[in-house]
Design an enzyme around this catalytic site. Structure first.
Site, PDB file in Angstrom:
ATOM      1  N   CYS A 148      98.850  60.983  32.598  1.00 26.36           N
ATOM      2  CA  CYS A 148      99.981  61.850  33.168  1.00 26.36           C
ATOM      3  C   CYS A 148      99.714  61.191  34.814  1.00 26.36           C
ATOM      4  O   CYS A 148      98.775  61.443  35.486  1.00 26.36           O
ATOM      5  CB  CYS A 148      99.611  63.239  33.041  1.00 26.36           C
ATOM      6  SG  CYS A 148     100.485  64.129  33.962  1.00 26.36           S
ATOM      7  N   HIS A 151      98.533  64.110  37.161  1.00 24.79           N
ATOM      8  CA  HIS A 151      97.268  64.556  36.860  1.00 24.79           C
ATOM      9  C   HIS A 151      96.205  63.516  36.431  1.00 24.79           C
ATOM     10  O   HIS A 151      95.228  63.919  35.828  1.00 24.79           O
ATOM     11  CB  HIS A 151      97.388  65.671  35.726  1.00 24.79           C
ATOM     12  CG  HIS A 151      98.210  66.787  36.397  1.00 24.79           C
ATOM     13  ND1 HIS A 151      99.289  67.116  35.485  1.00 24.79           N
ATOM     14  CD2 HIS A 151      98.387  67.474  37.432  1.00 24.79           C
ATOM     15  CE1 HIS A 151     100.034  68.157  36.088  1.00 24.79           C
ATOM     16  NE2 HIS A 151      99.361  68.438  37.169  1.00 24.79           N
TER      17      HIS A 151
HETATM   18 CU   LIG Z   1     100.060  66.365  33.719  1.00 27.80          CU
END
Ligand SMILES: [Cu+2]
Length: 163
Positions: A148, A151
């Protein structure tokens, strides 16, 4: 004369038929015996492949202070569809590392991933319960490592194995 020859003909046909059947039966029996082990094994293997298009769900979550894909690792078949769900802690996205996917997978993902914001980068999912689907149609077997983007530094990544 005619009757006799017809009877003779019928007798010949019946004999031929019987002969064929007799010849076939042992052959089929023998075939079933020799391939007996392989036939049942092939049937279950073919069934899921014929069904194809299996669906898998991956949640994108924030648990406590941990951003994660759940499950972080999953095994699928080529042709299956993986749906990513933005459950909490978003926005999230799905990005693949170009050097951590099988050969030939980049071209497949290029068409399989809608709305890419960069090479192999899915769009940011900002809506609660928003989803992102990737169909692994024609995907080469191997490991597909993904992350991701927002993140990545927080360790939000996973792996899909196509086999
Ligand atoms: Cu994420």
């Amino acid at each position: 004369m005619r009757v006799t020859s017809m009877v003779a003909g019928l007798a010949f046909l019946l004999a031929a038929c019987g002969g064929e059947k007799k010849a076939e039966a042992p052959a089929a029996g023998g075939g079933a015996d020799t391939t007996g082990g392989a036939a049942p094994a092939a049937a279950p293997a073919a069934a899921p492949a014929a069904g194809g298009g299996g669906n898998h769900d991956v949640m994108m979550t924030l648990n406590g202070s941990k951003y994660q894909f759940e499950p972080a690792e999953l095994t699928i078949k080529a042709g299956d569809v993986v749906t990513f769900h933005n459950k909490s802690g978003g926005p999230h996205n799905v990005s693949f590392w170009g050097d951590s996917i099988p050969k030939g997978a980049e071209a497949v993902l290029k068409t399989a991933m809608p709305d890419q914001m960069g090479p192999l980068q899915g769009p940011l999912l900002t809506e609660q319960d928003g989803t992102y689907k990737i169909a692994f149609t024609g995907a080469p077997t191997g490991d597909y490592k993904f992350y991701c983007l927002p993140h990545l530094a927080l360790g939000m990544h996973g792996k899909i194995t196509v086999h």
